[in-house]
Design an enzyme around this catalytic site. Structure first.
Site, PDB file in Angstrom:
ATOM      1  N   ASP A 108      44.973  -3.117  60.674  1.00 21.88           N
ATOM      2  CA  ASP A 108      43.823  -3.899  61.686  1.00 21.88           C
ATOM      3  C   ASP A 108      42.728  -2.924  61.465  1.00 21.88           C
ATOM      4  OD1 ASP A 108      43.027  -4.292  63.858  1.00 21.88           O
ATOM      5  OD2 ASP A 108      43.055  -2.387  64.918  1.00 21.88           O
ATOM      6  N   HIS A 115      29.814  -2.613  65.950  1.00 19.12           N
ATOM      7  CA  HIS A 115      30.831  -1.799  66.606  1.00 19.12           C
ATOM      8  C   HIS A 115      31.400  -0.528  65.837  1.00 19.12           C
ATOM      9  CE1 HIS A 115      34.415  -1.394  68.596  1.00 19.12           C
ATOM     10  NE2 HIS A 115      35.158  -1.414  67.112  1.00 19.12           N
ATOM     11  N   GLU A 180      39.988  -5.244  72.842  1.00 20.93           N
ATOM     12  CA  GLU A 180      39.466  -5.572  71.518  1.00 20.93           C
ATOM     13  C   GLU A 180      39.323  -7.139  70.973  1.00 20.93           C
ATOM     14  OE1 GLU A 180      40.421  -2.146  69.129  1.00 20.93           O
ATOM     15  OE2 GLU A 180      39.081  -0.813  70.087  1.00 20.93           O
ATOM     16  N   GLU A 182      39.363  -9.447  69.048  1.00 26.13           N
ATOM     17  CA  GLU A 182      38.977  -9.459  67.335  1.00 26.13           C
ATOM     18  C   GLU A 182      39.727 -11.219  66.945  1.00 26.13           C
ATOM     19  OE1 GLU A 182      41.251  -6.450  64.801  1.00 26.13           O
ATOM     20  OE2 GLU A 182      41.013  -4.844  66.946  1.00 26.13           O
ATOM     21  N   ASP A 212      43.719  -6.011  71.000  1.00 23.58           N
ATOM     22  CA  ASP A 212      43.823  -5.360  70.053  1.00 23.58           C
ATOM     23  C   ASP A 212      43.678  -4.118  71.632  1.00 23.58           C
ATOM     24  OD1 ASP A 212      44.955  -2.828  69.166  1.00 23.58           O
ATOM     25  OD2 ASP A 212      43.037  -2.052  68.339  1.00 23.58           O
ATOM     26  N   ARG A 216      41.629   4.136  75.257  1.00 27.44           N
ATOM     27  CA  ARG A 216      40.786   5.446  75.004  1.00 27.44           C
ATOM     28  C   ARG A 216      40.817   6.989  75.437  1.00 27.44           C
ATOM     29  NH1 ARG A 216      38.527   1.816  71.499  1.00 27.44           N
ATOM     30  NH2 ARG A 216      38.205   0.182  72.319  1.00 27.44           N
ATOM     31  N   GLN A 219      43.053   7.975  72.619  1.00 25.10           N
ATOM     32  CA  GLN A 219      42.960   7.588  71.643  1.00 25.10           C
ATOM     33  C   GLN A 219      42.182   8.489  71.466  1.00 25.10           C
ATOM     34  OE1 GLN A 219      40.815   4.200  71.265  1.00 25.10           O
ATOM     35  NE2 GLN A 219      39.739   4.240  68.841  1.00 25.10           N
ATOM     36  N   LYS A 232      47.080   2.433  70.633  1.00 22.92           N
ATOM     37  CA  LYS A 232      46.434   1.163  69.834  1.00 22.92           C
ATOM     38  C   LYS A 232      48.335   0.924  70.197  1.00 22.92           C
ATOM     39  CE  LYS A 232      42.509   1.450  68.910  1.00 22.92           C
ATOM     40  NZ  LYS A 232      41.237   0.879  69.185  1.00 22.92           N
ATOM     41  N   THR A 236      49.936  -5.734  70.929  1.00 18.47           N
ATOM     42  CA  THR A 236      48.501  -6.217  70.907  1.00 18.47           C
ATOM     43  C   THR A 236      48.433  -7.916  71.311  1.00 18.47           C
ATOM     44  OG1 THR A 236      48.298  -4.722  68.726  1.00 18.47           O
ATOM     45  CG2 THR A 236      46.834  -7.340  69.337  1.00 18.47           C
ATOM     46  N   GLU A 337      31.470   0.080  74.891  1.00 19.89           N
ATOM     47  CA  GLU A 337      30.395  -0.452  74.337  1.00 19.89           C
ATOM     48  C   GLU A 337      30.159  -0.956  75.833  1.00 19.89           C
ATOM     49  OE1 GLU A 337      30.958  -1.821  69.990  1.00 19.89           O
ATOM     50  OE2 GLU A 337      32.934  -2.000  71.088  1.00 19.89           O
TER      51      GLU A 337
HETATM   52 CA    CA Z   1      41.155  -2.786  66.386  1.00 18.93          CA
END
Ligand code: CA
Length: 410
Positions: A108, A115, A180, A182, A212, A216, A219, A232, A236, A337
């Site tokens: 990834d 971002h 996420e 993607e 993804d 948080r 993380q 993560k 996915t 975000e």
């Molecule tokens: Ca990602």
């Protein structure tokens, strides 16, 4: 020009013809098969006599390895324009739509300038948002291939060590579950190494949407100095219909200007950006719309970077673009975000607010090619990538994760 019915506005036009794998119940038992999607139906390739050695399969991997994908897709197009054979079409609604690929290696990336800048500002507010290497190479990490799942698979809220106010990590369910937005690229053909960016189309089989899922708080505690891991790896999801390189080639556009000029192994002569309009809905309400054409590093450069050290890549490998965000506040491809890590919660139509995802929330991603350039008569897109967060009480009452997942899928 085709006898197959295609609903108006369907992304599964004759210009698309993506591959997938489905299973139908029947008197002889469920039988997975490789199909091509057209409108709200699939074309049974084996029934149509199209390379059954590669299409009577439970995954696309053999077809992707063979280099026969373009020929099989072209033959499917001829069948759909030839004499009508409705017995070779089956409705998608009656199918179990399966994970199309046994994923090999999964990397990834982190290739959206907006971002990466947003995340830098949120997670490291006292430093420069972009670290010095970011504009010199496509930053990435190896993800977990075994937990890549198909659209519709329930999302189980993961546990992990979350730091308390005292800085001590304690094992608990994430309170900061995120998506996420993607795009995932799937590799085809024989094993290869040191792939030049401008030959990427010989090695990329096609593309899917990719979510993804991220935790948080887990993380934030684990990611330094080696990057994300459990935050993560729990899941996915990808969209089930693989849009082939031939289908997306008309939508290749110039990518963002890169400053400084990258090292020669990352330089491109051909356009490798994609005019791909992307959208995220949360519980049916659109929270993000952006376009893939502003990504800083292209998929061609990501593949070149992955293999420049001699590492080989083979059919079924998956690489993610990294979260796609644009410059404005309604183009952000993740909750962290959109809400600036909870500082500005989203208000949904029902009056409730979200800093991160709640149980039973549904995230839907969509992508259509060529809309920025004005669109085409024959639409090309991925269809929906859907994920619903499982209710914690359902998960807690299951005897094991596998039983829980089985219960949730019923
Ligand atoms: Ca990602």
């Amino acid at each position: 020009m085709t006898w197959a019915p295609i609903p108006s506005g369907s992304p599964f036009s004759m210009a698309n013809l993506p591959f997938g794998v489905v299973r139908y119940g029947g008197s002889d038992g469920p039988r997975p098969m490789v199909v091509v999607r057209i409108g709200d139906h699939v074309l049974d390739l084996a029934a149509a006599g199209i390379e059954p050695a590669l299409t009577e399969r439970a995954t696309l991997n053999a077809l992707m390895t063979s280099g026969r994908g373009a020929a099989i897709r072209a033959r499917a197009g001829e069948v759909l324009e030839g004499p009508e054979r409705v017995d070779w079409l089956r409705p998608v609604a009656d199918a179990e739509v399966l994970l199309p690929v046994a994923v090999g290696d999964y990397v990834d990336f982190y290739s959206s300038l907006d971002h990466a800048t947003n995340l830098g500002r949120i997670l490291r507010p006292h430093d420069e948002p972009l670290l010095p290497n970011w504009r010199q190479l496509p930053v990435g990490y190896h993800g977990r291939a075994g937990t890549v799942a198909v659209s519709g698979t329930p999302v189980i809220r993961p546990d992990g060590l979350v730091a308390g106010a005292d800085g001590v990590g304690r094992l608990e369910p994430t309170a900061a579950l995120d998506f996420e937005l993607e795009v995932g690229f799937l590799v085809g053909g024989p094993r290869a190494s040191r792939i030049a960016p401008d030959s990427a189309d010989r090695h990329v089989f096609g593309a899917v949407l990719l979510n993804d899922w991220s935790a948080r708080d887990i993380q934030a505690f684990e990611y330094q100095p080696l990057g994300p891991n459990l935050a993560k790896s729990f899941m996915t999801t990808i969209s089930p219909w693989v849009v082939t390189m031939d289908a997306l080639r008309p939508f290749l556009v110039e990518s963002s200007l890169q400053e400084p000029t990258p090292d020669p192994y990352l330089r491109m002569e051909r356009p490798w950006g994609l005019d791909l309009s992307l959208q995220v809905d949360l519980n049916g309400q659109t929270v993000t719309t952006t376009n893939f054409d502003r990504m800083y590093w292209t998929f061609a450069q990501q593949l070149a970077h992955t293999t420049i050290n001699g590492a080989t890549t083979g059919a079924g490998d998956l690489f993610g673009s990294g979260t796609v965000s644009g410059p404005t506040s309604d183009e952000r491809g993740s909750m962290i975000e959109l809400t600036w890590r909870g500082a500005h919660p989203l208000t949904l139509a029902d009056g409730s607010t979200r800093s991160f995802l709640h149980d039973r929330d549904t995230v839907t991603m969509r992508g259509f090619f060529g809309e920025k350039a004005g669109g085409r008569n024959e639409r090309v897109g991925f269809g929906d990538l859907i994920g619903t967060v499982a209710a914690s009480d359902v998960v807690a009452h299951s005897t094991s994760g596998k039983a829980g997942r089985a219960a949730l899928s019923r």
